[in-house]
Write an enzyme that holds these catalytic residues in place. Structure first.
Site, mmCIF file in Angstrom:
data_model
loop_
_atom_site.group_PDB
_atom_site.id
_atom_site.type_symbol
_atom_site.label_atom_id
_atom_site.label_comp_id
_atom_site.label_asym_id
_atom_site.label_seq_id
_atom_site.Cartn_x
_atom_site.Cartn_y
_atom_site.Cartn_z
ATOM 1 N N TYR A 193 0.828 -1.212 0.000
ATOM 2 C CA TYR A 193 0.000 0.000 0.000
ATOM 3 C C TYR A 193 0.863 1.263 0.000
ATOM 4 C CZ TYR A 193 -4.694 -1.903 0.806
ATOM 5 O OH TYR A 193 -5.896 -2.521 0.675
ATOM 6 N N LYS B 250 3.266 -15.503 2.939
ATOM 7 C CA LYS B 250 3.485 -16.242 1.690
ATOM 8 C C LYS B 250 4.987 -16.483 1.605
ATOM 9 C CE LYS B 250 2.031 -17.964 -2.240
ATOM 10 N NZ LYS B 250 1.198 -19.180 -2.330
ATOM 11 N N ASP C 248 -2.847 -18.281 0.980
ATOM 12 C CA ASP C 248 -3.827 -18.973 0.124
ATOM 13 C C ASP C 248 -4.524 -20.092 0.896
ATOM 14 O OD1 ASP C 248 -1.342 -20.221 0.194
ATOM 15 O OD2 ASP C 248 -1.321 -20.802 -1.917
ATOM 16 N N ASP D 59 -6.315 -6.984 4.068
ATOM 17 C CA ASP D 59 -7.442 -6.334 3.385
ATOM 18 C C ASP D 59 -8.354 -7.395 2.781
ATOM 19 O OD1 ASP D 59 -8.953 -4.209 2.195
ATOM 20 O OD2 ASP D 59 -7.991 -4.714 0.289
ATOM 21 N N ASP E 235 -12.267 -8.968 4.354
ATOM 22 C CA ASP E 235 -13.521 -8.926 3.580
ATOM 23 C C ASP E 235 -14.116 -10.329 3.502
ATOM 24 O OD1 ASP E 235 -13.473 -6.195 3.009
ATOM 25 O OD2 ASP E 235 -13.971 -6.497 0.887
HETATM 26 C C1 IPM Z 1 -10.384 -1.087 3.924
HETATM 27 C C2 IPM Z 1 -10.638 -0.487 2.568
HETATM 28 C C3 IPM Z 1 -9.459 0.399 2.189
HETATM 29 C C4 IPM Z 1 -8.224 -0.457 2.136
HETATM 30 C C5 IPM Z 1 -9.645 1.168 0.867
HETATM 31 C C6 IPM Z 1 -10.909 2.001 0.873
HETATM 32 C C7 IPM Z 1 -8.436 2.008 0.542
HETATM 33 O O1 IPM Z 1 -10.868 -1.459 1.602
HETATM 34 O O2 IPM Z 1 -10.303 -0.314 4.908
HETATM 35 O O3 IPM Z 1 -10.268 -2.305 4.012
HETATM 36 O O4 IPM Z 1 -7.932 -1.096 1.115
HETATM 37 O O5 IPM Z 1 -7.509 -0.502 3.141
HETATM 38 MN MN MN Z 2 -10.802 -3.491 2.418
#
Ligand code: IPM
Ligand code: MN
Length: 354
Positions: free
Chosen positions: A142, A189, A221, A245, A249
């Site tokens: 990032y 990884k 993975d 990240d 999710d």
């Molecule tokens: C999160 C979001 C952010 C990230 C984006 C909006 C930049 O997806 O907080 O997980 O990738 O960190």
């Molecule tokens: Mn995210």
């Protein structure tokens, strides 16, 4: 106690869910004799529109002067659709994380007994899931060097970590594991990436300082797969920025709705609390956003920033009760079932807290 809290509502459904978290926090403050001074500041697309900068200096100053930060969401499709946009709302979020030194992103995943059938995964697989991701938030790909070469026909992003960056997030992970089930998974990884090998090496060196913690080393993975097969086999998982990240999710669907999971970003100065969901622009302004992730983030704020565990527990109890009683937003209902608006859910929680 008296607190100063910076309020960064941001974009999309951000202002609506933040509004409910403020209502609930004020109700808790009243009940437990605290005084909260809220200070709003601009961030994201809203800040670009107002002052041309997604994280203006004034906002940074408000954050620095506060005891904690409550954050809504950031992002707007008008920027996503334009690959050449010069300023993006997300840059504000990344700059904020870096400038405030928010290096440890704490993202819990848990199930609510009353919502087990809302998950796309089988009930018997997810029952009892209670895990926490510690995602490194101010390093890695990032923030590494990136660019184009060959007249723009080649692009690169680099993932860099130094030992100190790995160590400070690892310390958080080991400390958290000590307070929980004493199980820690280092997600990397290391079969391919040099940065992952430094992660693994650093964790291995630290194991002797935490002899009670059982550490496993797993490739990202494989974790992606096991996370949906046996989520309840994990306790604390520590990982780098991009892996975290993606995996968080993935983990969020276990609970049944993205609108349920809170998070904290622990910083060098102070900490920031936000729902893990995004700005969901399609839902903005129509009262269907689920405010619970933000309200549970406020509960984490009371607990982690102020050490107020009864206050946090009271919020969680109210949330659980509202879920059991079906006082829920649209995302948690079936087609045709009655649902409640964002603010009705907030109002009901306040009633329960009183
Ligand atoms: C999160 C979001 C952010 C990230 C984006 C909006 C930049 O997806 O907080 O997980 O990738 O960190
Ligand atoms: Mn995210």
């Amino acid at each position: 106690m008296n607190f100063k809290i910076a309020l960064l509502a941001g974009d999309g459904i951000g202002p609506e869910v933040i509004n409910e978290a403020v209502k609930v926090s004020d109700a808790i403050a009243k009940k437990f004799n605290h005084n909260i001074e809220w200070k709003s500041a601009l961030v994201g697309a809203a800040a670009i529109d107002a002052v041309g900068d997604p994280y203006p200096n004034e906002t940074h100053d408000v954050c620095l002067a506060s005891d904690a930060i409550l954050f809504g969401a950031i992002g707007h499709p008008r920027f996503d659709e334009d690959p050449l946009a010069k300023v993006r709302p997300e840059q504000g979020l990344l700059r904020m994380r870096k400038k405030l030194g928010l290096f440890a992103n704490v993202r819990p995943t848990f199930t609510f007994p009353s919502l087990l059938n809302k998950s796309p995964l089988k009930k018997e697989r997810i029952q009892g899931t209670d895990l926490v991701f510690l995602r490194e938030l101010t390093g890695g790909i990032y923030f590494g060097e990136r660019g184009r070469k060959d007249n723009g026909n080649t692009a690169f992003d680099t993932c860099t970590y130094n030992r100190d960056e790995i160590k400070r997030i690892a310390v958080k992970g080991f400390e958290l594991a000590m307070k929980r089930k004493k199980k820690l998974c280092c997600v990397d990884k290391a079969n391919v990436l040099e940065s992952s090998r430094l992660w693994r090496e650093t964790f291995q060196e630290m194991e002797k300082d935490y002899p009670d913690v059982k550490v496993s080393y797993e490739f990202v993975d494989a974790v992606a797969m096991r996370l949906v097969q046996w989520p309840n086999s994990y306790d604390v998982l520590v990982t780098e920025n991009l892996f975290g990240d993606i995996l968080t999710d993935e983990a969020s669907v276990i609970s049944g709705s993205m609108g349920l999971m809170p998070s904290a970003s622990v910083g060098l100065e102070n900490s920031l609390y936000e729902p893990i969901h995004g700005s969901f622009p399609e839902a903005a302004g129509i009262g269907i956003a689920n405010p619970l992730a933000t309200i549970l983030s406020a509960a984490m704020m009371f607990e982690m920033s102020f050490g107020l565990h009864n206050e946090g527990a009271n919020i969680r109890e109210a949330v659980n009760k509202s879920l059991i009683e079906g006082k829920v937003t649209k995302d948690l209902t079936e087609k045709g079932e009655k649902f409640f608006s964002t603010s009705e859910v907030g109002d009901y929680l306040i009633e329960l807290i009183r």
